[in-house]
Design a protein around this motif. Sequence first.
Motif, short mmCIF file in Angstrom:
data_model
loop_
_atom_site.label_atom_id
_atom_site.label_comp_id
_atom_site.label_asym_id
_atom_site.label_seq_id
_atom_site.Cartn_x
_atom_site.Cartn_y
_atom_site.Cartn_z
N THR A 19 -1.86 18.30 -2.40
CA THR A 19 -2.92 17.30 -2.44
C THR A 19 -2.59 16.22 -3.46
OG1 THR A 19 -4.54 18.99 -1.86
CG2 THR A 19 -5.38 16.96 -2.82
N ALA A 23 -2.03 12.23 -2.77
CA ALA A 23 -3.08 11.43 -3.40
C ALA A 23 -2.48 10.34 -4.27
CB ALA A 23 -4.01 12.31 -4.23
N ASN A 48 -5.66 9.42 0.34
CA ASN A 48 -5.98 10.83 0.62
C ASN A 48 -6.36 10.91 2.12
OD1 ASN A 48 -6.08 10.51 -2.18
ND2 ASN A 48 -8.20 11.01 -2.37
N CYS A 115 -12.73 6.56 -9.06
CA CYS A 115 -12.67 7.58 -8.01
C CYS A 115 -11.30 7.58 -7.33
CB CYS A 115 -13.76 7.33 -6.98
SG CYS A 115 -13.77 8.49 -5.59
N LEU A 117 -10.41 6.71 -4.36
CA LEU A 117 -10.47 7.19 -2.99
C LEU A 117 -9.58 6.33 -2.11
CD1 LEU A 117 -11.90 8.82 -0.65
CD2 LEU A 117 -13.57 6.95 -0.63
N MET A 121 -7.90 9.63 3.20
CA MET A 121 -8.80 10.78 3.08
C MET A 121 -9.94 10.65 4.09
SD MET A 121 -10.82 12.29 -0.25
CE MET A 121 -11.37 14.00 -0.26
N CYS A 221 -17.15 10.30 -3.61
CA CYS A 221 -17.00 9.75 -4.96
C CYS A 221 -18.20 10.06 -5.85
CB CYS A 221 -16.78 8.23 -4.90
SG CYS A 221 -15.14 7.76 -4.32
N LEU A 227 -9.85 11.26 -7.72
CA LEU A 227 -9.37 12.05 -6.59
C LEU A 227 -7.85 12.09 -6.48
CD1 LEU A 227 -11.98 11.20 -3.83
CD2 LEU A 227 -12.02 12.94 -5.62
N THR A 228 -7.14 11.42 -7.39
CA THR A 228 -5.70 11.59 -7.41
C THR A 228 -5.30 12.84 -8.18
OG1 THR A 228 -5.39 10.23 -9.40
CG2 THR A 228 -5.32 9.10 -7.27
N HIS A 232 -9.50 17.90 -8.27
CA HIS A 232 -10.67 17.05 -8.05
C HIS A 232 -10.82 16.70 -6.57
CE1 HIS A 232 -10.54 15.40 -12.48
NE2 HIS A 232 -10.82 16.70 -12.41
N TRP A 233 -9.69 16.43 -5.94
CA TRP A 233 -9.71 16.11 -4.50
C TRP A 233 -10.27 17.30 -3.71
CZ3 TRP A 233 -7.94 17.73 0.18
CH2 TRP A 233 -7.85 16.78 1.20
N ASN A 247 -10.51 22.39 4.30
CA ASN A 247 -9.80 21.69 3.23
C ASN A 247 -8.31 21.64 3.51
OD1 ASN A 247 -8.82 20.92 0.54
ND2 ASN A 247 -10.92 21.34 -0.12
#
Length: 261
Positions: A19, A23, A48, A115, A117, A121, A221, A227-228, A232-233, A247
Motif C-alpha cells: 500500500t 501510495a 491510491n 490527506c 488522497l 484510490m 479523508c 494516506l501515503t 493509514h491507508w 482491502n
Amino acid sequence: MDDTDRGAAARAESRGRRTLRYAVGGVALAALIVAAGAAVLVGTGQGNGGGPSPAHVTDSSPPSPAPPPTAAGSALPAADAAWLQRVSGAADIPERALRAYAMAALTLADEQPGCRLGWNMLAGIGKIESEHGSIDGARLLPSGETTPRIIGVPLDGTDFLATPDTDGGAIDGDAQWDRAVGPMQFIPSTWDVFGRDGNGDGRIEIDQIDDAALSAAALLCDPGLDLTVGEHWIAALDGYNPSASYNNDVADAAEYYAQFG
C-alpha cells in the motif's frame, strides 16, 4: 506467537508495504489539471486505488460531520482532456468515471492537503463497488448519472452486517433494511453525513458519479490521516468497508492503476 499468528502478521506487513509503495508512487497529477476556465493548478496528487468485485456495502463505524457541500457555480477542478484520454484507455476506466475520480482527488487536495488522497484510490473503490458504474448492465450517462440505478442487496445479516432501515426507503427503496446505493455504494445513513455536490449543480445525488466520488473522498479523508502512510491507508479503507478481503482487492487494483499516472 503461533504459526497462524505469524502468518497473519506477515500478510499484514506485506499489505502495508505494498500500500505504501503505490501510495507514494503516484504521478504528479496536478501538472495535468486545470481549473475550469482558469489557470493550471500547482502541486502534486499522490495515488491510491482498487480492483474487481461486485457492488455491496461501504459503511462501518459512525462517521463524523463532513465539510459543507460544494456551492453551485463555484470553480471546480477538471482533469486535462489529454490526460483523461490517455489514462482512460490505458487503465480501462470509462473516461466519465475517471474525470469524477480526478476531480474529487483534486478537491480534497485543496481542502485537506494533508490527506494526500489520490484519484486511483477512488478509482479502485469504484471498480470494486460497481465496475465504474457498469455493474449488472448499468451504464454512466454523459451527465454522470447511472442507469438503471445501482442498488445492493438488503443488509439483513445474511451476507453482511444487519443494518435496519435508516431512511424510510427514501434513498434505497427499502423501508425494512438499508441497501448500498449508487456507483460508490453508500448506505443512506453514511450518505446523509458525507454526501457532497461534486459537480456544482446545487444537488447532492447518490446516483451521480461526481457527487458519489467526492463523497467517498470526504469519507476517506475524514479521519485526517496521511494516506501515503500504509497503515493509514488501510485504516481509511476499513472505514469504507471493514473487510480484509475488500482491502486487499482495493490494494491490488490501486497498485495496478497507479502505473498509468
